[in-house]
Design an enzyme around this catalytic site. Sequence first.
Site, mmCIF file in Angstrom:
data_model
loop_
_atom_site.group_PDB
_atom_site.id
_atom_site.type_symbol
_atom_site.label_atom_id
_atom_site.label_comp_id
_atom_site.label_asym_id
_atom_site.label_seq_id
_atom_site.Cartn_x
_atom_site.Cartn_y
_atom_site.Cartn_z
ATOM 1 N N LYS A 97 -10.159 1.866 -0.881
ATOM 2 C CA LYS A 97 -9.952 1.886 0.246
ATOM 3 C C LYS A 97 -11.283 1.924 1.079
ATOM 4 C CE LYS A 97 -6.859 1.913 4.086
ATOM 5 N NZ LYS A 97 -5.643 2.330 4.682
ATOM 6 N N CYS A 107 -4.949 -2.555 3.419
ATOM 7 C CA CYS A 107 -4.561 -2.486 4.670
ATOM 8 C C CYS A 107 -5.723 -2.710 5.785
ATOM 9 C CB CYS A 107 -3.763 -1.143 4.910
ATOM 10 S SG CYS A 107 -2.805 -1.005 6.345
ATOM 11 N N GLU A 139 0.961 -1.098 0.008
ATOM 12 C CA GLU A 139 0.044 -0.055 -0.004
ATOM 13 C C GLU A 139 0.946 1.055 0.011
ATOM 14 O OE1 GLU A 139 -3.442 1.945 2.678
ATOM 15 O OE2 GLU A 139 -1.800 0.947 3.874
#
Length: 519
Positions: free
Chosen positions: A344, A378, A269
């Site tokens: 995300k 993440c 990321e």
Amino acid sequence: MDTLNLADYESEIVVRQITMDDFDALVDMQQRCFPGMKPWTREQLESQLRVFAAGQLCVEVDGKVAASSSSLIVDYSPSMKWHDWSAVSDNGNIRNHVKKGDTLYGIEIMVDPEFRGMKLSRRLYDARKELCREWNLARIFIGGRIPGYHEHADKHSAREYVERVMNGEFFDPVLTAQLANGFTLKGLIPNYMPSDKASCGYATFLEWPNLDYEHGAKRRYHHVVEPIRICVVQYEMRSVKSFEEFAQSCEFFLDVASDYRSDFILFPELFTTQLLSCVEATRPGLAARKLAEFTPQYLEFFGEMAIKYNLNVIGGSQFVVEDDVLYNVAYLFGRNGSIGKQYKLHITPSERKWWGVSPGDTVEVFETDCGPIAIQVCYDIEFPELARIAAKKGAQIIFVPFNTDTRHGYLRIRNCAMARCVENHVYTAISGCTGNLPFVENADIHYAQSGIFTPADAEFARDAIAAECNPNVETVIIHDLDLEMLRRHREYGSVRNWNDRRGDLYKVRYWENGVESDV
């Protein structure tokens, strides 16, 4: 910044059967690949397609024929005239094709000079191998040119030349590629094609054995299990002076993954934040938007690399500004030229505070040539509902690019990724950054121990760790995953978490594009 149109950065790579509509393109390509040699006639191509259409293949790049191969099936016999191209290929007409033979014989392969360096020959060799498995053939034989030999013929015999190519002392544009694709040299053939001046008339005789061959099988063999090879990059952050320097570092890992014939490569990321070291320092929120200005170059670079190295690339993640809103987006660059993206969905407090990132709102599952996969960036892997939704949509591997500054943060990612494997009968792969960026706020220190994880059961790796990096060193791990094991585990495992969910007590309900769904 307006929303980028991914179609502007996509290509279309297709391996398909040749048709007669390709004749002019094939002749044009032959003349450029083999100047001075007689190209196919229309009658030869018509005969090839009439006799064995499945063996005549090409690679099409954005609608243009860029590479091709021609094959037929024969019965192996030591007395066959393997040394005579005209005899074994019926002078290119392949009317000697044997439907119930045991050997696939390749009579030609070529790559347009305009498209060399894109590993298109590998795609054709892989297609031939799959054809060999599907038709339950024992082997592939090819008579290969050695077009680099004429440059050394005054000092070396043909035998000495091919030995030096095999030892890596010389590079031959054909033989080197064939050896890299798993073929072994069985012999050297003089006067194979006298008109081939570059090879001085010589050819190599090479074999690829089909380990799935079933002698005497009455039906064609169906190749059920194909291992999927994953390369995970643990990337060291360092200051760079330009995008080109960043790209050079990335290409090193892409080349490594390709050399090991990986199907996927996973980057961390926001490893692109190292690009902030080559722009004027400013407050974090503005710096994130400056980083987003690199997105067109990022898309163009990884799109080209996925094709060049024949890899499905999860390019970590990158900041994107759409309608003046900043997002953190992970992109999947398919080796077929396609590009997909996953926003995300959960934004950490520090991302919101320092950079002003906004969340996306859809869980994507991407269809790839290795099956359906998902990407969770993440923090998203720490929310089990997302993996439930992805598994319901068919995802079998979840890729997790992450970026953490401390061991505590890394452990949250690792432990949650391992839990998702148990809950959903999936594999997960996590990739993080190491190293420091002293002058980049909120991305100055990094901690990572990247890995590939499995469900926890007897048939999988001990400790449910398929592979794992040493912490905080730049490296890669490469591992093969078996999707058939996942299917069996879901049906027959010691525990069957997915099947044993209590739908009468709880459900995951989500909304996507205005539609409500339950898991």
